[in-house]
Scaffold this motif. Structure first.
Motif, PDB file in Angstrom:
ATOM      1  N   SER A  35       0.873  -1.243   0.002  1.00 21.37           N
ATOM      2  CA  SER A  35      -0.021   0.122  -0.144  1.00 21.37           C
ATOM      3  C   SER A  35       0.784   1.371  -0.059  1.00 21.37           C
ATOM      4  CB  SER A  35      -0.998  -0.070   1.308  1.00 21.37           C
ATOM      5  OG  SER A  35      -1.729  -1.159   1.258  1.00 21.37           O
TER       6      SER A  35
ATOM      7  N   HIS B  19       2.269  -9.888   1.960  1.00 19.61           N
ATOM      8  CA  HIS B  19       0.707  -9.903   2.192  1.00 19.61           C
ATOM      9  C   HIS B  19       0.457  -9.602   3.874  1.00 19.61           C
ATOM     10  CE1 HIS B  19      -3.446 -10.570   1.374  1.00 19.61           C
ATOM     11  NE2 HIS B  19      -3.439 -11.773   1.962  1.00 19.61           N
ATOM     12  N   ASP B  20      -1.010  -9.097   3.866  1.00 13.63           N
ATOM     13  CA  ASP B  20      -1.625  -9.051   5.378  1.00 13.63           C
ATOM     14  C   ASP B  20      -2.779 -10.004   5.079  1.00 13.63           C
ATOM     15  OD1 ASP B  20      -2.915  -8.378   7.206  1.00 13.63           O
ATOM     16  OD2 ASP B  20      -3.088  -6.252   6.841  1.00 13.63           O
ATOM     17  N   TRP B  21      -2.565 -11.260   6.079  1.00 13.05           N
ATOM     18  CA  TRP B  21      -3.458 -12.264   5.860  1.00 13.05           C
ATOM     19  C   TRP B  21      -4.769 -11.749   6.608  1.00 13.05           C
ATOM     20  CZ3 TRP B  21      -3.458 -15.870   2.775  1.00 13.05           C
ATOM     21  CH2 TRP B  21      -2.471 -16.161   2.203  1.00 13.05           C
ATOM     22  N   CYS B  22      -4.786 -10.590   7.109  1.00 15.79           N
ATOM     23  CA  CYS B  22      -6.145  -9.912   7.602  1.00 15.79           C
ATOM     24  C   CYS B  22      -6.965  -9.562   6.412  1.00 15.79           C
ATOM     25  CB  CYS B  22      -6.005  -8.847   8.627  1.00 15.79           C
ATOM     26  SG  CYS B  22      -5.448  -9.487  10.170  1.00 15.79           S
ATOM     27  N   GLU B  23      -6.290  -9.660   5.046  1.00 18.75           N
ATOM     28  CA  GLU B  23      -7.192  -9.415   3.994  1.00 18.75           C
ATOM     29  C   GLU B  23      -7.230 -10.517   2.893  1.00 18.75           C
ATOM     30  OE1 GLU B  23      -5.523  -5.777   2.141  1.00 18.75           O
ATOM     31  OE2 GLU B  23      -5.297  -4.596   4.142  1.00 18.75           O
ATOM     32  N   SER B  24      -7.927 -10.405   2.078  1.00 15.90           N
ATOM     33  CA  SER B  24      -7.931 -11.441   0.848  1.00 15.90           C
ATOM     34  C   SER B  24      -6.626 -11.418  -0.110  1.00 15.90           C
ATOM     35  CB  SER B  24      -9.370 -11.223   0.055  1.00 15.90           C
ATOM     36  OG  SER B  24      -9.191 -12.271  -0.949  1.00 15.90           O
TER      37      SER B  24
ATOM     38  N   SER C  88      -4.581 -11.828  -3.551  1.00 16.01           N
ATOM     39  CA  SER C  88      -5.042 -11.713  -4.883  1.00 16.01           C
ATOM     40  C   SER C  88      -4.627 -12.555  -5.577  1.00 16.01           C
ATOM     41  CB  SER C  88      -4.213 -10.405  -5.181  1.00 16.01           C
ATOM     42  OG  SER C  88      -4.664 -10.197  -6.701  1.00 16.01           O
TER      43      SER C  88
ATOM     44  N   CYS D  17      -6.675 -10.000  13.678  1.00 15.68           N
ATOM     45  CA  CYS D  17      -8.103 -10.314  13.029  1.00 15.68           C
ATOM     46  C   CYS D  17      -8.548 -11.763  13.419  1.00 15.68           C
ATOM     47  CB  CYS D  17      -7.894 -10.293  11.429  1.00 15.68           C
ATOM     48  SG  CYS D  17      -6.003 -11.491  11.134  1.00 15.68           S
TER      49      CYS D  17
ATOM     50  N   ASP E  21     -11.783 -15.973   9.699  1.00 20.29           N
ATOM     51  CA  ASP E  21     -11.651 -15.301   8.324  1.00 20.29           C
ATOM     52  C   ASP E  21     -10.462 -15.968   7.439  1.00 20.29           C
ATOM     53  OD1 ASP E  21     -14.012 -13.932   8.776  1.00 20.29           O
ATOM     54  OD2 ASP E  21     -12.799 -12.148   9.672  1.00 20.29           O
TER      55      ASP E  21
ATOM     56  N   GLU F 134     -10.356 -18.030   3.703  1.00 22.68           N
ATOM     57  CA  GLU F 134      -9.797 -17.520   2.918  1.00 22.68           C
ATOM     58  C   GLU F 134      -8.637 -18.776   2.412  1.00 22.68           C
ATOM     59  OE1 GLU F 134      -7.640 -14.908   0.159  1.00 22.68           O
ATOM     60  OE2 GLU F 134      -9.685 -15.313   0.800  1.00 22.68           O
TER      61      GLU F 134
END
Length: 449
Positions: free
Chosen positions: A238, A355-360, A362, A384, A388, A392
């Motif tokens: 980001s 990667h942030d494993w609190c997000e999906s 890509s 998180c 979730d 994923e």
């Protein structure tokens, strides 16, 4: 090379590219004959043509880790695997359907990505070579930020191979693009080391990134400017694209050891840290023992059915390195909230992303055969909900695939019921390893009830 059509039922690309021999449908299968817009004589001939044009590339020796921008169905990276070259192929989802899904279904490393407004999720100076065959990127757009981003992730002394119509056609539009490219690359101190056309009329140019700052300092105009030193310390997650040239440190000027020696050599990025070489070798020894004695022999995992592997918490890449003689590849994920070890992974000749494993993640659903996580989940609980993350993992993993988790017994006892709620089979070994096997069960949708 072929895959089941029902796994990737996208006929649009077959029809759109039927004259270019990218992919064709044959009964229940999709076949990939190795053709393409720029591979008129086949991708194998194209690969040989590149090395013949500039022998210093030395596929699988000096050049081990490459990035293929706008990869299509990733035939370029697929055929390079035979030369001990690991390619990170990437492209966005576009009007040609899900080409990255084709690539992963074929068992070729690939990720969904785009050069847009933010940095790619790779560290600085990661790739030995970057390739672009007719990819639809306007390199000089926004002050040249797209090409400057490639410069950031290209190793000093590394190569950019550009095969596109502006290289070998003379119509006004192509001439304009070529002239803009010449101006931009010269301002970046990229040296054109080769430019040629093959027997089919397809041309390419090979640029090389400098290994010192001397050219930057000799420019009449400081444009693009040199980056602030602190910018190179940012993890690429980001972070907006920047229109500057990273300063080349003296430690970055030396090429890694040749492959395969670089896999076990102490990475340069660790040499400045106290006892780093000892820690690195102990980590390597640990993973060789664990993989050999436990993972390959002591767990209920059918390794012969595994091709696409993801290490969700890769560390120094020891798990992937220990599996190097197996007929598979590993996508190494370095979580953004932990130590930044991704430069080490690339220096070893392996691939990965932040990667942030609190997000999906890509990637497309059902594209990996095995997920591995060493002490990831116990570290996520403060950030998180692990439910979730399990969901994923279920999305990413192929039916019939396995998850292999090493963690505390407390964490494993929390995770096992979550996996079973998704109708997975689970088993616990030695009170620290959880093996889960995904079935073919799917929830019944409301509209079908």
């Amino acid at each position: 090379m072929q895959i089941w059509y029902d796994n990737v039922p996208h006929p649009k690309l077959v029809e759109y590219k039927k004259e270019q021999n990218w992919v064709r449908k044959s009964g229940e299968y999709l076949e990939f004959p190795g053709g393409g817009t720029q591979f008129k004589d086949g991708v194998e001939n194209y690969i040989e043509f590149i090395e013949k044009t500039f022998p210093s590339i030395k596929w699988g020796n000096r050049t081990r880790v490459i990035l293929d921008v706008g990869c299509g169905v990733a035939s370029f990276g697929g055929y390079l695997l035979e030369k001990d070259v690991i390619t990170m192929s990437f492209a966005p989802k576009d009007e040609h359907e899900a080409q990255i899904q084709f690539a992963l279904e074929r068992g070729i490393p690939a990720t969904l990505s785009v050069i847009g407004t933010q940095r790619l999720t790779f560290p600085d100076n990661a790739y030995d070579l970057i390739h672009c065959a007719r990819c639809r990127v306007h390199w000089d757009a926004d002050g040249g930020k797209p090409l400057l981003e490639l410069n950031r992730i290209l190793r000093p002394g590394g190569f950019f191979v550009w095969s596109a119509t502006p290289v070998y056609r003379d119509d006004p539009r192509d001439k304009s693009v070529w002239n803009a490219m010449v101006t931009l690359t010269e301002s970046m101190c990229w040296k054109s080391v080769a430019k040629t056309v093959d027997s089919s009329g397809i041309g390419l140019v090979i640029y090389q990134k400098p290994i010192t700052n001397s050219c930057y300092e000799e420019r009449q105009e400081n444009n693009p400017p040199l980056c602030d030193k602190k910018d190179s310390q940012k993890i690429s997650w980001s972070v907006p694209l920047e229109g500057c040239l990273p300063i080349i440190d003296s430690g970055e000027q030396n090429w890694p050891a040749l492959w395969p020696e670089r896999l076990s050599s102490t990475p340069q990025s660790l040499t400045t840290e106290p006892s780093a070489d000892e820690i690195f070798f102990e980590d390597t020894k640990h993973w060789v023992g664990l993989v050999t004695d436990v993972y390959l022999e002591g767990l209920s995992i059918n390794w012969s059915s595994i091709r696409n592997v993801m290490d969700m918490n890769a560390g120094y890449g020891g798990f992937a390195a220990a599996l190097i003689d197996q007929p598979l590849w590993v996508m190494n994920i370095v979580p953004i909230d932990g130590p930044d070890t991704l430069p080490v992974i690339f220096e070893r000749g392996l691939i990965g992303v932040y990667h942030d494993w609190c997000e999906s993640l890509s990637t497309y659903p059902r594209t990996y055969d095995l997920l591995h996580a060493s002490y990831l989940f116990s570290n996520l609980t403060t950030r998180c909900d692990v439910i979730d993350v399990v969901i994923e993992a279920d999305r990413i993993l192929r039916p019939g695939g396995s998850v292999l988790i090493q963690d505390t017994l407390e964490t494993i006892n929390k995770l096992a019921p979550i996996f079973r709620s998704l109708h997975w089979e689970t088993a616990i070994y030695e009170e620290q390893f959880l093996v889960g096997k995904k079935g073919f069960w799917r929830p019944i949708s409301v509209k079908n009830v």
